[in-house]
Scaffold this motif. Structure first.
Motif, PDB file in Angstrom:
ATOM      1  N   ASP A 109       2.038  -2.347  -9.222  1.00  0.00           N
ATOM      2  CA  ASP A 109       3.447  -1.961  -9.215  1.00  0.00           C
ATOM      3  C   ASP A 109       4.051  -1.941  -7.816  1.00  0.00           C
ATOM      4  O   ASP A 109       5.223  -1.591  -7.643  1.00  0.00           O
ATOM      5  N   LEU A 110       3.266  -2.324  -6.818  1.00  0.00           N
ATOM      6  CA  LEU A 110       3.778  -2.383  -5.451  1.00  0.00           C
ATOM      7  C   LEU A 110       4.523  -3.703  -5.252  1.00  0.00           C
ATOM      8  O   LEU A 110       4.051  -4.759  -5.669  1.00  0.00           O
ATOM      9  N   LYS A 111       5.687  -3.633  -4.631  1.00  0.00           N
ATOM     10  CA  LYS A 111       6.488  -4.824  -4.357  1.00  0.00           C
ATOM     11  C   LYS A 111       6.549  -5.042  -2.847  1.00  0.00           C
ATOM     12  O   LYS A 111       7.109  -4.213  -2.129  1.00  0.00           O
ATOM     13  N   ILE A 112       5.968  -6.143  -2.383  1.00  0.00           N
ATOM     14  CA  ILE A 112       5.950  -6.441  -0.952  1.00  0.00           C
ATOM     15  C   ILE A 112       7.106  -7.384  -0.617  1.00  0.00           C
ATOM     16  O   ILE A 112       7.264  -8.434  -1.236  1.00  0.00           O
ATOM     17  N   ASP A 113       7.910  -6.978   0.354  1.00  0.00           N
ATOM     18  CA  ASP A 113       8.936  -7.862   0.912  1.00  0.00           C
ATOM     19  C   ASP A 113       8.406  -8.296   2.276  1.00  0.00           C
ATOM     20  O   ASP A 113       8.458  -7.535   3.247  1.00  0.00           O
ATOM     21  N   LEU A 114       7.871  -9.509   2.348  1.00  0.00           N
ATOM     22  CA  LEU A 114       7.226 -10.000   3.566  1.00  0.00           C
ATOM     23  C   LEU A 114       8.254 -10.752   4.402  1.00  0.00           C
ATOM     24  O   LEU A 114       8.755 -11.805   4.008  1.00  0.00           O
ATOM     25  N   MET A 115       8.583 -10.197   5.562  1.00  0.00           N
ATOM     26  CA  MET A 115       9.606 -10.763   6.435  1.00  0.00           C
ATOM     27  C   MET A 115       8.922 -11.409   7.639  1.00  0.00           C
ATOM     28  O   MET A 115       8.446 -10.702   8.540  1.00  0.00           O
ATOM     29  N   LEU A 116       8.880 -12.736   7.639  1.00  0.00           N
ATOM     30  CA  LEU A 116       8.163 -13.466   8.681  1.00  0.00           C
ATOM     31  C   LEU A 116       9.152 -14.001   9.706  1.00  0.00           C
ATOM     32  O   LEU A 116       9.964 -14.871   9.406  1.00  0.00           O
ATOM     33  N   GLU A 117       9.086 -13.474  10.902  1.00  0.00           N
ATOM     34  CA  GLU A 117       9.945 -13.937  11.983  1.00  0.00           C
ATOM     35  C   GLU A 117       9.397 -13.431  13.304  1.00  0.00           C
ATOM     36  O   GLU A 117       8.655 -12.448  13.352  1.00  0.00           O
ATOM     37  N   GLU A 118       9.747 -14.144  14.356  1.00  0.00           N
ATOM     38  CA  GLU A 118       9.245 -13.766  15.677  1.00  0.00           C
ATOM     39  C   GLU A 118      10.057 -12.612  16.272  1.00  0.00           C
ATOM     40  O   GLU A 118       9.570 -11.905  17.155  1.00  0.00           O
ATOM     41  N   ARG A 119      11.277 -12.413  15.791  1.00  0.00           N
ATOM     42  CA  ARG A 119      12.106 -11.322  16.305  1.00  0.00           C
ATOM     43  C   ARG A 119      11.472  -9.980  15.954  1.00  0.00           C
ATOM     44  O   ARG A 119      10.966  -9.788  14.853  1.00  0.00           O
ATOM     45  N   VAL A 120      11.485  -9.058  16.904  1.00  0.00           N
ATOM     46  CA  VAL A 120      10.932  -7.724  16.681  1.00  0.00           C
ATOM     47  C   VAL A 120      11.968  -6.881  15.945  1.00  0.00           C
ATOM     48  O   VAL A 120      13.028  -6.570  16.494  1.00  0.00           O
ATOM     49  N   ARG A 157      10.942   8.175   0.578  1.00  0.00           N
ATOM     50  CA  ARG A 157      10.149   9.391   0.756  1.00  0.00           C
ATOM     51  C   ARG A 157      10.067  10.191  -0.537  1.00  0.00           C
ATOM     52  O   ARG A 157       9.052  10.811  -0.833  1.00  0.00           O
ATOM     53  N   ILE A 158      11.143  10.171  -1.320  1.00  0.00           N
ATOM     54  CA  ILE A 158      11.121  10.848  -2.622  1.00  0.00           C
ATOM     55  C   ILE A 158      10.112  10.176  -3.536  1.00  0.00           C
ATOM     56  O   ILE A 158       9.299  10.829  -4.194  1.00  0.00           O
ATOM     57  N   HIS A 159      10.140   8.838  -3.564  1.00  0.00           N
ATOM     58  CA  HIS A 159       9.194   8.101  -4.391  1.00  0.00           C
ATOM     59  C   HIS A 159       7.767   8.333  -3.936  1.00  0.00           C
ATOM     60  O   HIS A 159       6.837   8.385  -4.744  1.00  0.00           O
ATOM     61  N   ASP A 160       7.586   8.469  -2.610  1.00  0.00           N
ATOM     62  CA  ASP A 160       6.243   8.649  -2.078  1.00  0.00           C
ATOM     63  C   ASP A 160       5.668  10.021  -2.405  1.00  0.00           C
ATOM     64  O   ASP A 160       4.498  10.273  -2.151  1.00  0.00           O
ATOM     65  N   SER A 161       6.488  10.909  -2.936  1.00  0.00           N
ATOM     66  CA  SER A 161       5.960  12.195  -3.351  1.00  0.00           C
ATOM     67  C   SER A 161       5.220  12.089  -4.677  1.00  0.00           C
ATOM     68  O   SER A 161       4.551  13.027  -5.095  1.00  0.00           O
ATOM     69  N   GLU A 162       5.359  10.941  -5.339  1.00  0.00           N
ATOM     70  CA  GLU A 162       4.646  10.719  -6.595  1.00  0.00           C
ATOM     71  C   GLU A 162       3.185  10.387  -6.310  1.00  0.00           C
ATOM     72  O   GLU A 162       2.800  10.042  -5.203  1.00  0.00           O
ATOM     73  N   GLU A 163       2.360  10.461  -7.330  1.00  0.00           N
ATOM     74  CA  GLU A 163       0.931  10.210  -7.156  1.00  0.00           C
ATOM     75  C   GLU A 163       0.614   8.722  -7.073  1.00  0.00           C
ATOM     76  O   GLU A 163      -0.311   8.315  -6.397  1.00  0.00           O
ATOM     77  N   GLU A 164       1.363   7.887  -7.760  1.00  0.00           N
ATOM     78  CA  GLU A 164       1.038   6.471  -7.829  1.00  0.00           C
ATOM     79  C   GLU A 164       1.682   5.702  -6.683  1.00  0.00           C
ATOM     80  O   GLU A 164       2.708   6.103  -6.137  1.00  0.00           O
ATOM     81  N   VAL A 165       1.049   4.568  -6.330  1.00  0.00           N
ATOM     82  CA  VAL A 165       1.582   3.679  -5.295  1.00  0.00           C
ATOM     83  C   VAL A 165       2.464   2.642  -5.985  1.00  0.00           C
ATOM     84  O   VAL A 165       1.974   1.818  -6.761  1.00  0.00           O
ATOM     85  N   PHE A 166       3.762   2.693  -5.737  1.00  0.00           N
ATOM     86  CA  PHE A 166       4.669   1.738  -6.348  1.00  0.00           C
ATOM     87  C   PHE A 166       5.913   1.625  -5.484  1.00  0.00           C
ATOM     88  O   PHE A 166       6.084   2.350  -4.501  1.00  0.00           O
ATOM     89  N   GLY A 167       6.798   0.715  -5.850  1.00  0.00           N
ATOM     90  CA  GLY A 167       8.044   0.535  -5.111  1.00  0.00           C
ATOM     91  C   GLY A 167       7.928  -0.539  -4.054  1.00  0.00           C
ATOM     92  O   GLY A 167       6.902  -1.205  -3.899  1.00  0.00           O
ATOM     93  N   GLU A 168       9.023  -0.721  -3.311  1.00  0.00           N
ATOM     94  CA  GLU A 168       9.108  -1.801  -2.328  1.00  0.00           C
ATOM     95  C   GLU A 168       8.547  -1.366  -0.978  1.00  0.00           C
ATOM     96  O   GLU A 168       8.785  -0.257  -0.520  1.00  0.00           O
ATOM     97  N   LEU A 169       7.801  -2.270  -0.352  1.00  0.00           N
ATOM     98  CA  LEU A 169       7.312  -2.061   1.009  1.00  0.00           C
ATOM     99  C   LEU A 169       7.684  -3.288   1.823  1.00  0.00           C
ATOM    100  O   LEU A 169       7.250  -4.398   1.531  1.00  0.00           O
TER     101      LEU A 169
END
Length: 300
Positions: free
Chosen positions: A119-130, A81-93
């Motif tokens: 600069d956006l870093k996607i961590d894509l977690m593929l699994e059937e578990r919710v 949330r602190i990072h999201d206060s910045e203007e640019e889109v970056f960091g891990e999602l």
């Protein structure tokens, strides 16, 4: 309680090894061991069972690990949330979705997102578990049903259906079935009953299996698609995988599952997140583009 010792304890519990935790923390094994002993002394309890194969949490250690895990997730949320206060889109999602949708629809489209937000870093977690979004196991989820958890923002993206497909080569060699009864002359390729799948697909598979004794079952859609592309039979696949693919054709257009809604969801606390907003807008744009492409094919 010493926060630094708790941080070291969490790393050891997560790694199950003093050495691996030390590598992660950039500390020597002896330094990590001293901190764990000091924490155990301050709590007057034993946190780990020690044996030749590594470390196992005691009952008291399990309780503390649950607490430090919750603390870590809250710190990560606050940092985001602190990072999201910045203007640019970056960091891990961290994005979670099913294996099929993630690997065969989402992943091939991510190049466009990276092109716009390098600069956006996607961590894509593929699994059937919710995964538990409020507990921050992931930031965003794409699910094949409406999420039931509270405190989530949810948006219906589209609806999918399970349909029958085959390769042109298979149909040329084996003929086109005219009715569901004709499936007795064809091999059905579908997910096996034990694999995780949407209920609508499972019901369609059960209906089709009543009409043929020749089958190939696979535990994921990628395997079903590869078998269909290899001319092994007629496959049951979600239409988001196949629509617009000229190498695969639809079979028995009157046979399909009921619609399965696809939802995007994320925690209420990430409502103002620029990373989440960027990903949400990207998904919506890609779905609109997908629909436009399908309409263009229908018009040709």
């Amino acid at each position: 309680m010493d926060w630094d010792k708790l941080r070291i304890f969490h790393a050891v519990a997560d790694a199950g090894s003093l050495t691996h935790a030390g590598d992660y923390l950039h500390l020597s094994q002896s330094a990590v061991s001293r901190q764990i002993r000091a924490l155990e002394d301050s709590l007057n309890t034993t946190l780990f069972h020690r044996h030749a194969r590594g470390l196992i949490l005691t009952e008291q250690g399990e309780l503390l690990f649950e607490t430090t895990t919750s603390m870590k997730k809250r710190i990560e949320a606050a940092t985001a949330r602190i990072h999201d206060s910045e203007e640019e889109v970056f960091g891990e999602l961290r994005v979670t979705t099913t294996n099929g949708f993630g690997a065969m629809w989402l992943a091939p489209r991510l190049a466009k997102l990276y092109e716009k937000y390098p600069d956006l870093k996607i961590d894509l977690m593929l699994e059937e578990r919710v995964l538990d979004l409020p507990m921050r196991e992931a930031d965003v989820a794409i699910r094949m049903k409406e999420p039931s958890q509270a405190d989530l923002i949810r948006k219906r993206l589209m609806a999918i259906q399970m349909r029958l497909y085959a390769s042109p080569e298979y149909i040329e060699a084996n003929g086109m079935p005219e009715s569901i009864e004709d499936m007795k002359d064809h091999r059905l390729i579908c997910q096996n009953p034990q694999s995780a799948q949407v209920r609508a697909g499972m019901k369609l598979n059960e209906e089709l299996l009543d009409h043929t004794h020749k089958t190939l079952t696979v535990n994921n859609y990628f395997g079903v698609l590869q078998a269909v592309a290899s001319n092994l039979g007629i496959g049951v696949l979600p239409n988001y995988i196949i629509d617009g693919n000229p190498d695969i054709i639809r079979v028995l257009p009157d046979v399909e599952s009921v619609e399965v809604p696809v939802f995007l969801a994320y925690p209420e606390e990430l409502r103002q997140s620029k990373r989440v907003s960027a990903f949400r807008d990207f998904i919506q744009e890609e779905i609109l583009e997908h629909r436009r492409s399908l309409r263009a094919l229908d018009d040709t």
